[in-house]
Motif scaffolding. Structure first.
Motif, short mmCIF file in Angstrom:
data_model
loop_
_atom_site.label_atom_id
_atom_site.label_comp_id
_atom_site.label_asym_id
_atom_site.label_seq_id
_atom_site.Cartn_x
_atom_site.Cartn_y
_atom_site.Cartn_z
N GLY A 38 0.84 -1.19 0.00
CA GLY A 38 0.00 0.00 0.00
C GLY A 38 0.87 1.24 0.00
N PRO A 39 0.28 2.42 -0.21
CA PRO A 39 1.06 3.66 -0.26
C PRO A 39 1.64 4.03 1.09
CG PRO A 39 -1.30 4.13 -0.34
CD PRO A 39 -1.16 2.65 -0.45
N SER A 40 2.60 4.92 1.10
CA SER A 40 3.20 5.39 2.35
C SER A 40 2.14 5.99 3.25
CB SER A 40 4.28 6.44 2.06
OG SER A 40 5.34 5.88 1.32
N GLY A 41 2.24 5.68 4.55
CA GLY A 41 1.31 6.25 5.51
C GLY A 41 -0.04 5.59 5.58
N CYS A 42 -0.21 4.46 4.91
CA CYS A 42 -1.54 3.83 4.87
C CYS A 42 -1.80 2.93 6.06
CB CYS A 42 -1.73 3.05 3.58
SG CYS A 42 -0.72 1.55 3.48
N GLY A 43 -0.77 2.60 6.86
CA GLY A 43 -0.97 1.74 8.02
C GLY A 43 -0.27 0.39 7.95
N LYS A 44 0.59 0.19 6.95
CA LYS A 44 1.23 -1.11 6.78
C LYS A 44 2.09 -1.50 7.97
CE LYS A 44 3.51 -0.11 3.03
NZ LYS A 44 3.20 1.34 3.03
N SER A 45 2.97 -0.58 8.38
CA SER A 45 3.88 -0.90 9.49
C SER A 45 3.11 -1.04 10.80
CB SER A 45 4.96 0.18 9.62
OG SER A 45 5.83 0.16 8.50
N THR A 46 2.07 -0.23 10.98
CA THR A 46 1.22 -0.39 12.17
C THR A 46 0.61 -1.77 12.21
OG1 THR A 46 0.71 1.98 12.24
CG2 THR A 46 -0.80 0.50 13.39
N LEU A 47 0.14 -2.25 11.06
CA LEU A 47 -0.44 -3.58 10.98
C LEU A 47 0.60 -4.64 11.33
CD1 LEU A 47 -2.72 -5.52 10.29
CD2 LEU A 47 -2.15 -5.25 7.85
N LEU A 48 1.81 -4.49 10.80
CA LEU A 48 2.87 -5.46 11.09
C LEU A 48 3.20 -5.46 12.58
CD1 LEU A 48 4.65 -7.37 9.26
CD2 LEU A 48 6.48 -5.72 9.65
N ASN A 49 3.23 -4.28 13.20
CA ASN A 49 3.53 -4.19 14.63
C ASN A 49 2.46 -4.86 15.48
OD1 ASN A 49 5.89 -2.78 14.13
ND2 ASN A 49 4.99 -0.77 14.50
N LEU A 50 1.21 -4.77 15.06
CA LEU A 50 0.14 -5.44 15.79
C LEU A 50 0.22 -6.95 15.62
CD1 LEU A 50 -2.85 -3.04 14.97
CD2 LEU A 50 -1.72 -3.32 17.18
N ILE A 51 0.55 -7.40 14.41
CA ILE A 51 0.72 -8.84 14.18
C ILE A 51 1.83 -9.38 15.06
CG2 ILE A 51 1.47 -10.57 12.48
CD1 ILE A 51 0.08 -8.82 10.33
N GLY A 52 2.93 -8.62 15.19
CA GLY A 52 4.10 -9.08 15.95
C GLY A 52 4.07 -8.73 17.42
N LEU A 53 2.93 -8.21 17.91
CA LEU A 53 2.75 -7.90 19.34
C LEU A 53 3.69 -6.81 19.83
CD1 LEU A 53 2.43 -11.56 20.73
CD2 LEU A 53 0.73 -10.18 19.53
N LEU A 54 4.17 -5.97 18.90
CA LEU A 54 4.96 -4.82 19.30
C LEU A 54 4.08 -3.66 19.74
CD1 LEU A 54 7.63 -4.85 16.45
CD2 LEU A 54 8.01 -5.44 18.86
N ASP A 55 2.80 -3.76 19.42
CA ASP A 55 1.83 -2.74 19.80
C ASP A 55 0.51 -3.45 20.10
OD1 ASP A 55 0.76 -0.29 20.35
OD2 ASP A 55 1.03 0.54 18.34
N ARG A 56 -0.37 -2.77 20.81
CA ARG A 56 -1.68 -3.32 21.15
C ARG A 56 -2.76 -2.59 20.36
NH1 ARG A 56 -2.07 -5.99 26.43
NH2 ARG A 56 -0.05 -5.97 27.50
N GLY A 75 4.79 -8.46 30.18
CA GLY A 75 5.83 -9.47 30.34
C GLY A 75 5.47 -10.77 29.64
N ASP A 76 4.19 -11.15 29.68
CA ASP A 76 3.75 -12.36 29.00
C ASP A 76 3.82 -12.18 27.49
OD1 ASP A 76 3.22 -13.61 31.42
OD2 ASP A 76 1.13 -12.92 31.47
N LEU A 77 3.44 -10.99 27.02
CA LEU A 77 3.52 -10.72 25.59
C LEU A 77 4.97 -10.72 25.11
CD1 LEU A 77 0.89 -7.86 25.10
CD2 LEU A 77 0.65 -10.27 24.50
N ALA A 78 5.88 -10.19 25.94
CA ALA A 78 7.30 -10.17 25.57
C ALA A 78 7.84 -11.59 25.41
CB ALA A 78 8.09 -9.40 26.61
N LYS A 79 7.45 -12.49 26.31
CA LYS A 79 7.90 -13.89 26.20
C LYS A 79 7.36 -14.54 24.94
CE LYS A 79 8.35 -14.68 31.18
NZ LYS A 79 7.80 -15.39 32.36
N LEU A 80 6.07 -14.30 24.66
CA LEU A 80 5.46 -14.87 23.46
C LEU A 80 6.11 -14.30 22.21
CD1 LEU A 80 3.28 -16.66 22.21
CD2 LEU A 80 1.69 -14.73 22.40
N ARG A 81 6.37 -13.01 22.22
CA ARG A 81 7.02 -12.34 21.09
C ARG A 81 8.40 -12.94 20.84
NH1 ARG A 81 5.76 -7.35 22.78
NH2 ARG A 81 7.70 -7.11 23.93
N ASN A 82 9.16 -13.14 21.89
CA ASN A 82 10.52 -13.65 21.76
C ASN A 82 10.56 -15.09 21.28
OD1 ASN A 82 13.15 -14.94 23.31
ND2 ASN A 82 13.51 -12.87 22.53
N SER A 83 9.56 -15.88 21.64
CA SER A 83 9.56 -17.29 21.27
C SER A 83 8.90 -17.55 19.92
CB SER A 83 8.84 -18.12 22.35
OG SER A 83 7.47 -17.74 22.44
#
Length: 220
Positions: A38-56, A75-83
Motif C-alpha cells: 500500500g502507499p506510504s502512511g496507509c498503516g502497513k507498518s502499524t499492521l505489522l507491529n500489531l501482528i508481531g505484538l509490538l503494539d496493542r 511481560g507475558d507478551l514479551a515472552k510470546l514475542r521472543n519465542s
C-alpha cells in the motif's frame, strides 16, 4: 495461526487524533508468505507491529495459535514475542561495536540460552544466510546486503515460527534486494511463516498472497 478480528488503532496526542487502522479482519496461516502492500502512511507498518505484538490494538482482538491476547501482561507478551516471532527492519539495527556473531547471539542471550549453545545456533544461522566466513567481522566491514543478511540471521537464530520483515530491501540496491528476497523465499519454503511489508510490486508478487492496505483499511 495469527488472526486479527475487527482491529483498529488510533494514535492520539494533545492536539491530534490519527486513525491508523480501522476494522481489520486478517488471518495468516502457518507457512504462508504474505506481502502487505500500500502507499506510504496507509498503516502497513502499524499492521505489522500489531501482528508481531509490538503494539496493542485500540479495539478488536489479536489471536496467536487460537489464543486471544486481550488483557495479557506486557511481560507475558514479551515472552510470546521472543519465542514466536523474528523481526527484520529496513534499518539493520546492528550494534556496531559487536562482532557479527555477537549480534546474532543477542536474542538467545535474552532467553538465557547457555553460551556454547548460543554460539552453535548463531553459527548455524549465519551459515544459512551465506555469511559463515564473516562471523568475526564487524558490521561496518560489511556491505548493506551483508548487514541485512546478518539481521535476518539474528531474526531466525531462535527458530521463530513467524518472520516479520518491514521493507527489508528498502535500503538495498536491486541485486542485494534480490539476494535478501531469495533468503526469505527459502526460509518460507522450509516452513517459516513470512509476513513482509513492501512497496515493490515485483517482490510482492513473489509472495504467496498480497494484502493491500489503503487509508487504514484492507482493500481487495
Amino acid at each position: 495461526m495469527i488472526k486479527l478480528n475487527k482491529v483498529s488503532k488510533t494514535y492520539r496526542t494533545d492536539k491530534v487524533e490519527t486513525l491508523a487502522l480501522r476494522d481489520i479482519d486478517l488471518e495468516i496461516r502457518k507457512s504462508e508468505f504474505v506481502a502487505i502492500m500500500g502507499p506510504s502512511g496507509c498503516g502497513k507498518s502499524t499492521l505489522l507491529n500489531l501482528i508481531g505484538l509490538l503494539d496493542r490494538p485500540g479495539a478488536g482482538s489479536v489471536h496467536v495459535d487460537g489464543q486471544p491476547l486481550d488483557g495479557r501482561r506486557e511481560g507475558d507478551l514479551a515472552k510470546l514475542r521472543n519465542s514466536t516471532f523474528g523481526f527484520v527492519f529496513q534499518s539493520f539495527h546492528l550494534i556496531s561495536d559487536l562482532r557479527v556473531i555477537d549480534n546474532v547471539e543477542l536474542p538467545l542471550l535474552y532467553r538465557g540460552t547457555p553460551g556454547a549453545e548460543r554460539r552453535r545456533l548463531a553459527q548455524a544461522a549465519l551459515e544459512k544466510v551465506g555469511l559463515g566466513a564473516r562471523m568475526e567481522h564487524y558490521p561496518n566491514q560489511l556491505s548493506g546486503g551483508q548487514q541485512q543478511r546478518v539481521a535476518i540471521a539474528r531474526a531466525i537464530v531462535g527458530n521463530p515460527q513467524v518472520l516479520l520483515a518491514d521493507e527489508p530491501t528498502g535500503n538495498l540496491d536491486s541485486k542485494m534486494g534480490e539476494e535478501v528476497m531469495d533468503i526469505l523465499l527459502k526460509l518460507n519454503a522450509e516452513g517459516t511463516t513470512v509476513v513482509m511489508v513492501t512497496h515493490d510490486e515485483r517482490q510482492g508478487r513473489q509472495a504467496g498472497r498480497i494484502v493491500r492496505v489503503f487509508d487504514g483499511q484492507l482493500v481487495a
